[in-house]
Motif scaffolding. Structure first.
Motif, PDB file in Angstrom:
ATOM      1  N   ASP A 135      40.521  42.415  34.083  1.00  0.00           N
ATOM      2  CA  ASP A 135      40.783  43.525  33.412  1.00  0.00           C
ATOM      3  C   ASP A 135      40.046  44.729  34.462  1.00  0.00           C
ATOM      4  N   ALA A 136      39.118  44.497  34.881  1.00  0.00           N
ATOM      5  CA  ALA A 136      38.368  45.185  35.733  1.00  0.00           C
ATOM      6  C   ALA A 136      38.760  45.364  36.912  1.00  0.00           C
ATOM      7  N   GLU A 137      39.545  44.423  37.472  1.00  0.00           N
ATOM      8  CA  GLU A 137      40.511  44.362  38.842  1.00  0.00           C
ATOM      9  C   GLU A 137      41.480  45.209  38.675  1.00  0.00           C
ATOM     10  N   ARG A 138      42.283  45.097  37.456  1.00  0.00           N
ATOM     11  CA  ARG A 138      43.230  45.899  37.032  1.00  0.00           C
ATOM     12  C   ARG A 138      43.003  47.476  37.069  1.00  0.00           C
ATOM     13  N   GLU A 139      41.869  47.863  36.435  1.00  0.00           N
ATOM     14  CA  GLU A 139      41.372  49.033  36.392  1.00  0.00           C
ATOM     15  C   GLU A 139      41.098  49.704  37.561  1.00  0.00           C
ATOM     16  N   GLN A 140      40.451  48.743  38.657  1.00  0.00           N
ATOM     17  CA  GLN A 140      39.938  49.243  39.957  1.00  0.00           C
ATOM     18  C   GLN A 140      41.331  49.873  40.466  1.00  0.00           C
ATOM     19  N   MET A 141      42.461  48.973  40.529  1.00  0.00           N
ATOM     20  CA  MET A 141      43.583  49.222  41.343  1.00  0.00           C
ATOM     21  C   MET A 141      44.154  50.659  40.701  1.00  0.00           C
ATOM     22  N   ALA A 142      44.301  50.856  39.251  1.00  0.00           N
ATOM     23  CA  ALA A 142      44.773  51.853  38.701  1.00  0.00           C
ATOM     24  C   ALA A 142      43.935  53.052  39.325  1.00  0.00           C
ATOM     25  N   GLN A 143      42.540  53.158  39.356  1.00  0.00           N
ATOM     26  CA  GLN A 143      41.776  54.148  39.886  1.00  0.00           C
ATOM     27  C   GLN A 143      42.335  54.426  41.326  1.00  0.00           C
ATOM     28  N   ILE A 144      42.739  53.260  42.206  1.00  0.00           N
ATOM     29  CA  ILE A 144      42.964  53.524  43.475  1.00  0.00           C
ATOM     30  C   ILE A 144      44.487  54.350  43.694  1.00  0.00           C
ATOM     31  N   LEU A 145      45.377  54.081  42.486  1.00  0.00           N
ATOM     32  CA  LEU A 145      46.691  54.624  42.659  1.00  0.00           C
ATOM     33  C   LEU A 145      46.364  55.977  42.325  1.00  0.00           C
TER      34      LEU A 145
END
Length: 143
Positions: A14-24
């Protein structure tokens, strides 16, 4: 995909998905992704099961999108807090060393020697982070 190839793939957290969402989101704010494409990539990021599904979402962004993320107000505030914390630590160390010098009764101001090295290290650290501002966030672990 074969079972052995699928077994080697690593699941995204979940943390990795959230990091990617922040980048996007940062790339959308910067204007590199329009609203429709950004929303589509966000949907893909939150639905991703494996890390390699996340990695392809930012391959067409400069520096994998990390530069935009480093320019966000949150990232800048974090760097300011870190700099303040480091400076406070320097002041505490300086006060302790000067106190020890006063108690020792030495005529030579020996605390200057360690304080110079600490100060130079702090300035090098500051220079490194300013010259590598786009890489302040080291990105997801799968890169």
């Amino acid at each position: 995909m074969s079972e052995t190839a699928d077994a080697r793939r690593l699941r995204a957290s979940d943390a990795e998905r959230e990091q990617m969402a922040q980048i996007l989101r940062a790339a959308m704010t910067e204007g590199r992704l329009d609203l429709a494409e950004g929303e589509q990539r966000l949907t893909t990021a939150y639905a991703a099961t494996y890390r390699d599904e996340l990695a392809v979402l930012t391959t067409d962004l400069p520096d994998g999108g990390r530069r935009a993320l480093a320019e966000t107000p949150e990232a800048r505030a974090h760097l300011r807090r870190e700099a303040g914390r480091r400076f406070s630590g320097f002041v505490v160390v300086a006060a302790v060393l000067v106190g020890l010098w006063v108690l020792s009764g030495a005529s030579f101001f020996w605390p200057a020697i360690p304080l110079v090295f600490i100060f130079v290290g702090m300035m090098k650290h500051r220079h490194y982070h300013h010259s590598h501002r786009g890489r302040a966030w080291h990105g997801p672990p799968w890169r």
